[in-house]
Design an enzyme around this catalytic site. Structure first.
Site, PDB file in Angstrom:
ATOM      1  N   CYS A 135       0.858  -1.202   0.000  1.00 21.94           N
ATOM      2  CA  CYS A 135       0.000   0.000   0.000  1.00 21.94           C
ATOM      3  C   CYS A 135       0.890   1.247   0.000  1.00 21.94           C
ATOM      4  CB  CYS A 135      -0.919  -0.040   1.223  1.00 21.94           C
ATOM      5  SG  CYS A 135      -1.719   1.530   1.628  1.00 21.94           S
ATOM      6  N   CYS A 177       0.340   3.777   2.733  1.00 18.77           N
ATOM      7  CA  CYS A 177       0.796   3.223   4.018  1.00 18.77           C
ATOM      8  C   CYS A 177       2.298   3.413   4.188  1.00 18.77           C
ATOM      9  CB  CYS A 177       0.459   1.732   4.119  1.00 18.77           C
ATOM     10  SG  CYS A 177      -1.277   1.340   3.919  1.00 18.77           S
TER      11      CYS A 177
END
Length: 313
Positions: free
Chosen positions: A206, A209
């Site tokens: 991600c 992230c």
């Protein structure tokens, strides 16, 4: 003419009365004084109560101010949009109206007409429309740490009767999950009851992230001496073995964050989100009271104040 004997005898009655046990006259109760005393106590109690209420309100306002820049949500709204025959409507659009301003449209499941979103506490609304249907904007009030389930019915365009109905309200409680640490040991959320849990969901694949992870690590470092807060970062990677090398590559393998792994990869969806990164504040009683979808600057002083102001709310 009085004699000495008679004068002596005339002075006897007072001492005789005392000797005979006669009581002095009782003092009468002062009714006006009693009323004044009662009023004094009552007014004092009202003032103290009022001061306590104003102090509580001031503290709450201060706490909200600390987190306002972080744009938290405090409640989850779930529901269905159906036609008068109880069928989902293709092309339905649900738009949250937050503090009078329309937000980004929310995805509505085409097969069941279901949707879910997070909203702040207070007076909020949903704006709902669909092709060939009479759209509505329906208002409701949201409190802290609650899930509001609604059912929205849209009638044919040009007709009256489109409406939003509240189905139920329930506490927004974190599911009693069990995940694993990087050594494969089980870790339960219940182990942290009595602490404020900053619960972050992420994955090595991600990109947002990856941007946020150093911020989460910095927040945890700043909270290292605060035994009332724990920072958990739960990976939803399919393979646990991907996590350690990722942290090492990011120079985060010596982090203060408690890094965990969700083998199901679906735990964040139980909390209400299908996207990552997202972060939840789970309070000392196990209720979710703040939700932050997408990245935040967790390493900032403002984020630290937000976390600390959420303790024992």
């Amino acid at each position: 003419m009085a004699t000495p004997d008679s004068e002596a005898s005339s002075s006897v009655p007072s001492s005789a009365s005392a000797a005979s046990g006669a009581r002095p006259p009782r003092r009468r109760l002062d009714a006006l004084g009693i009323v004044a005393f009662v009023l004094y106590i009552a007014v004092g109690g009202v003032l103290v109560f009022g001061f306590g209420q104003s102090l509580e309100s001031a503290v709450r306002t201060q706490n909200e101010t600390a987190c306002r820049a972080m744009q938290p949500a405090h409640a989850q709204v779930t529901g269905r949009v159906l036609d008068v025959d109880g069928q989902p409507i293709e092309g339905t659009v649900v738009v949250p109206v937050i503090d009078g301003r329309g937000g980004a449209p929310v995805e509505v499941d085409a097969k069941e007409g279901r949707f879910q979103l997070f909203l702040p506490r207070g007076d909020q609304a949903l704006r709902v429309r669909a092709p060939g249907k009479e759209g509505i904007e329906a208002s409701f009030v949201l409190g802290d740490s609650e899930i509001l389930d609604v059912e929205i019915t849209l009638v044919a365009e040009g007709q009256d009767g489109s409406a939003l109905q509240e189905v139920r309200r329930s506490p927004y409680e974190a599911p009693p999950f069990v995940v694993q640490d990087l050594e494969g040991r089980e870790v339960a959320l219940s182990e942290f009851r009595g602490k404020l849990v900053v619960l972050n969901f992420w994955a090595t694949w991600c990109e947002p992230c990856i941007t946020e992870w150093p911020q989460v690590a910095k927040l945890s470092e700043r909270l290292a001496d605060n035994g009332d807060v724990v920072v958990l970062a739960v990976s939803i990677d399919e393979e646990r073995d991907n996590i350690g090398p990722f942290l090492a590559q990011m120079s985060l393998d010596d982090t203060d964050v408690r890094v965990l792994w969700d083998p199901s990869t679906k735990l964040h969806e139980q909390l209400g989100s299908s996207k990552i990164p997202d972060t939840y504040f789970v309070d000392e009683q196990g209720q979710v009271h703040s939700v932050f979808v997408n990245t935040r600057e967790w390493g900032s002083p403002g984020a630290l104040r937000c976390v600390e102001s959420s303790l024992g709310r």
